[in-house]
Design a protein around this motif. Structure first.
Motif, mmCIF file in Angstrom:
data_model
loop_
_atom_site.group_PDB
_atom_site.id
_atom_site.type_symbol
_atom_site.label_atom_id
_atom_site.label_comp_id
_atom_site.label_asym_id
_atom_site.label_seq_id
_atom_site.Cartn_x
_atom_site.Cartn_y
_atom_site.Cartn_z
ATOM 1 N N ASN A 42 0.828 -1.221 0.000
ATOM 2 C CA ASN A 42 0.000 0.000 0.000
ATOM 3 C C ASN A 42 0.857 1.263 0.000
ATOM 4 O O ASN A 42 2.055 1.213 0.343
ATOM 5 N N GLN A 43 0.204 2.369 -0.383
ATOM 6 C CA GLN A 43 0.932 3.628 -0.574
ATOM 7 C C GLN A 43 1.279 4.323 0.735
ATOM 8 O O GLN A 43 2.278 5.013 0.827
ATOM 9 N N LEU A 44 0.431 4.115 1.769
ATOM 10 C CA LEU A 44 0.700 4.764 3.054
ATOM 11 C C LEU A 44 2.058 4.295 3.603
ATOM 12 O O LEU A 44 2.847 5.076 4.131
ATOM 13 N N GLU A 45 2.320 3.002 3.435
ATOM 14 C CA GLU A 45 3.582 2.473 3.972
ATOM 15 C C GLU A 45 4.807 2.969 3.202
ATOM 16 O O GLU A 45 5.919 2.890 3.702
ATOM 17 N N ALA A 46 4.588 3.458 1.970
ATOM 18 C CA ALA A 46 5.726 4.044 1.247
ATOM 19 C C ALA A 46 6.170 5.312 1.975
ATOM 20 O O ALA A 46 7.366 5.576 2.133
ATOM 21 N N LYS A 47 5.183 6.082 2.459
ATOM 22 C CA LYS A 47 5.509 7.299 3.227
ATOM 23 C C LYS A 47 6.171 6.917 4.540
ATOM 24 O O LYS A 47 7.146 7.524 4.973
ATOM 25 N N THR A 48 5.600 5.911 5.208
ATOM 26 C CA THR A 48 6.162 5.484 6.500
ATOM 27 C C THR A 48 7.587 4.973 6.303
ATOM 28 O O THR A 48 8.459 5.218 7.143
ATOM 29 N N ALA A 49 7.830 4.276 5.206
ATOM 30 C CA ALA A 49 9.167 3.718 4.964
ATOM 31 C C ALA A 49 10.199 4.833 4.837
ATOM 32 O O ALA A 49 11.291 4.757 5.405
ATOM 33 N N MET A 50 9.849 5.900 4.102
ATOM 34 C CA MET A 50 10.792 7.014 3.958
ATOM 35 C C MET A 50 11.004 7.719 5.298
ATOM 36 O O MET A 50 12.116 8.121 5.622
ATOM 37 N N SER A 51 9.924 7.850 6.096
ATOM 38 C CA SER A 51 10.073 8.467 7.429
ATOM 39 C C SER A 51 10.940 7.580 8.314
ATOM 40 O O SER A 51 11.782 8.070 9.074
ATOM 41 N N TRP A 52 10.722 6.275 8.207
ATOM 42 C CA TRP A 52 11.549 5.338 8.990
ATOM 43 C C TRP A 52 13.028 5.576 8.676
ATOM 44 O O TRP A 52 13.855 5.685 9.586
ATOM 45 N N ALA A 53 13.346 5.652 7.385
ATOM 46 C CA ALA A 53 14.755 5.803 6.985
ATOM 47 C C ALA A 53 15.332 7.105 7.545
ATOM 48 O O ALA A 53 16.393 7.115 8.178
ATOM 49 N N LYS A 54 14.589 8.208 7.350
ATOM 50 C CA LYS A 54 15.112 9.499 7.804
ATOM 51 C C LYS A 54 15.252 9.515 9.326
ATOM 52 O O LYS A 54 16.191 10.094 9.869
ATOM 53 N N ASN A 55 14.310 8.882 10.000
ATOM 54 C CA ASN A 55 14.383 8.859 11.466
ATOM 55 C C ASN A 55 15.520 7.997 11.985
ATOM 56 O O ASN A 55 16.179 8.354 12.963
ATOM 57 N N ILE A 56 15.744 6.871 11.345
ATOM 58 C CA ILE A 56 16.811 6.007 11.876
ATOM 59 C C ILE A 56 18.180 6.632 11.560
ATOM 60 O O ILE A 56 19.105 6.553 12.370
ATOM 61 N N TRP A 57 18.299 7.312 10.406
ATOM 62 C CA TRP A 57 19.560 8.008 10.127
ATOM 63 C C TRP A 57 19.770 9.108 11.177
ATOM 64 O O TRP A 57 20.889 9.320 11.652
ATOM 65 N N ALA A 58 18.680 9.804 11.526
ATOM 66 C CA ALA A 58 18.791 10.843 12.556
ATOM 67 C C ALA A 58 19.131 10.231 13.915
ATOM 68 O O ALA A 58 19.948 10.761 14.668
ATOM 69 N N ASP A 59 18.508 9.095 14.210
ATOM 70 C CA ASP A 59 18.745 8.443 15.500
ATOM 71 C C ASP A 59 20.214 8.027 15.634
ATOM 72 O O ASP A 59 20.780 8.056 16.719
ATOM 73 N N MET A 60 20.830 7.663 14.522
ATOM 74 C CA MET A 60 22.232 7.248 14.551
ATOM 75 C C MET A 60 23.190 8.425 14.552
ATOM 76 O O MET A 60 24.247 8.377 15.181
ATOM 77 N N LEU A 61 22.840 9.457 13.781
ATOM 78 C CA LEU A 61 23.879 10.405 13.355
ATOM 79 C C LEU A 61 23.608 11.873 13.686
ATOM 80 O O LEU A 61 24.505 12.705 13.559
#
Ligand code: FAD
Length: 426
Positions: free
Chosen positions: A406-425
């Motif tokens: 589904n399309q909603l999870e495409a948005k969540t996936a990009m937020s996940w990536a940006k958040n985990i990069w922020a959480d690390m770095l």
């Protein structure tokens, strides 16, 4: 490249997805108290997170030196979108500056070339020697290219792109140069390998690109495993719905050798000639993990005590991320490496304080896969430390799977990536 500003813009989104649940015990050290020096080798999902959280949770009490051979972090998650032409390399590249400026981590760009775990010293290829009180290794994986005849030394022609960076760019370029009507063949090694659903996501995104731009072409997936390793029904559905005429899946197909000149993959019972041949070789813990003198499980992965992530036969050294032999049902994923890092950071701080580590850590995993540029599926799980069995076990009924792409999870996936990069770095 992502900077601190764009991190903060997305930091509010799905923050819960990367928040640790590993520390019901307070990991925070007594303010200002000097606890020691931790060297972290590898600035990927595990190492960068460990470096940041060691500083944050010790309130500056732990001095942290991070040794990373690359100048920037380049994310494997979302790198399949670069191969499929939906994202650029700068979208998946993040600076280490935040760790230095915001957290006081000392970052050294070098390769660790030797470890003396008895003397607690690490040597680097720039001639430096570092002493530590505790060492964290998060070197990720290395490839056993020599297991496939003809592959070793030819990875620039037959790329794996299973460590994001130069290889991602090579594979994308090969795909762009491929003629319409050509064959893209990819090989998946026997599990365990980094990111169980990653190869199937790649097959989808390559097929999606070819369908739009080179519709006479074909994707052949040669899998050494007997079936799809993760999100099976969801990938099958996507293949049947979108890629029926373009994608062919051939399981139980272990690769023996490659002919580089003709881009031919030779298996037991067949050979496949391709225009682009993408071979993901079998994997093992990154070489630096072999330098501590530990007895590796199957000669490949490091045996850790999951309560602390300390290596079972090498005191004072912690191994996290893909290099560790996983607890049952634990995937080799970036999300999981981030969670290992938090278990490690909390345990190390308490051990340096002379206290017992948290006896009940909990970790979780979420993994998103694009089945096309707009639709995504996820799998999730929660793993609780079991004191009796002294390992993490999956919590019954936790997590789950998307009901459908589904399309909603495409948005969540990009937020996940940006958040985990922020959480690390960040
Ligand atoms: C195509 C693809 C898609 C993926 N998608 C997802 C996803 O959607 N979600 C997810 O959670 N995971 C995903 N993963 C898996 C994820 O990338 C890995 O599980 C994760 O990177 C593991 O973290 P790590 O810290 O163990 O290793 P890495 O992140 O690889 O970090 C290791 C670091 O150590 C450095 N290093 C190694 N040896 C030395 C040395 N001797 N000296 C100095 N530095 C050294 C390396 O340069 C590297 O930066 C994907 C992987 C791939 C390939």
């Amino acid at each position: 490249m992502m900077n601190r500003r764009s991190f903060l813009k997305t930091a509010g989104l799905s923050a819960a997805a990367t928040a640790t649940v590993a520390t019901p015990f307070s990991a925070m050290a007594e303010s200002g108290k000097k606890l020691g020096h931790v060297v972290v080798i590898g600035g990927g999902f595990g190492g960068a997170t460990a470096a940041k959280y060691l500083r944050m949770w010790s309130d500056g009490g732990v001095d942290v030196t991070l040794v990373e051979r690359n100048p920037h972090f380049v994310s494997c998650p979302m790198s399949n979108l670069v191969i499929g032409g939906e994202k650029q390399m700068e979208d998946i590249t993040v600076s280490y500056d935040g760790l230095v400026k915001n957290h006081g981590v000392k970052v050294i760009q070098a390769s660790a070339t030797g470890i003396d775990a008895g003397a607690k010293k690490v040597t680097l290829d720039n001639g430096e020697t570092l002493s530590y009180d505790r060492l964290v290794l998060s070197p990720g994986i290395d490839f056993m290219s020599s297991k496939i005849g003809g592959l070793e030394g030819n990875e620039d022609k037959i790329p794996h792109a299973w460590k994001a960076g130069e290889q991602t760019v090579i594979l994308r370029k090969q795909l762009e140069d491929m003629p319409d009507g050509g064959v893209f063949a990819m090989h998946i090694p026997k599990a365990p390998y980094r990111c169980p659903p990653g190869p199937y996501e790649r097959a989808c995104l390559v097929a999606s690109y070819l369908k739009q731009h080179k519709p006479k072409s074909k994707v052949i997936v040669l899998d050494a495993n007997e079936d799809i390793q993760s999100k099976k029904a969801l990938f099958r559905k996507a293949w049947e719905t979108h890629y029926k005429d373009i994608l062919e899946y051939r399981p139980n197909n272990a690769l023996l050798e490659v002919d580089v000149a003709t881009k031919t993959a030779v298996m037991d019972f067949e050979s496949v000639k391709a225009d682009v041949l993408n071979v993901i070789p079998p994997q093992r813990a990154g070489a630096v993990a072999g330098m501590i003198g530990s007895d590796l499980i199957n000669g490949l992965w490091v045996n850790v005590d999951w309560l602390t992530t300390e290596v079972k036969d090498v005191p004072g050294v912690h191994v996290i991320g893909d290099a560790a032999f996983p607890a049952p049902g634990m995937p080799k994923s970036g999300h999981m490496a981030n969670q290992h890092a938090k278990v490690a950071a909390a345990a190390i701080i308490r051990l340096l304080e002379g206290k017992d580590p948290n006896p009940t850590p909990v970790v979780m995993n979420t993994c998103y896969s694009f089945v096309d540029p707009k639709n995504v599926v996820h799998v999730a799980s929660v793993h609780q430390f079991n004191a009796e069995k002294h390992t993490f076990l999956k919590v019954d009924g936790s997590g789950g799977l998307s009901p459908a792409a589904n399309q909603l999870e495409a948005k969540t996936a990009m937020s996940w990536a940006k958040n985990i990069w922020a959480d690390m770095l960040a």
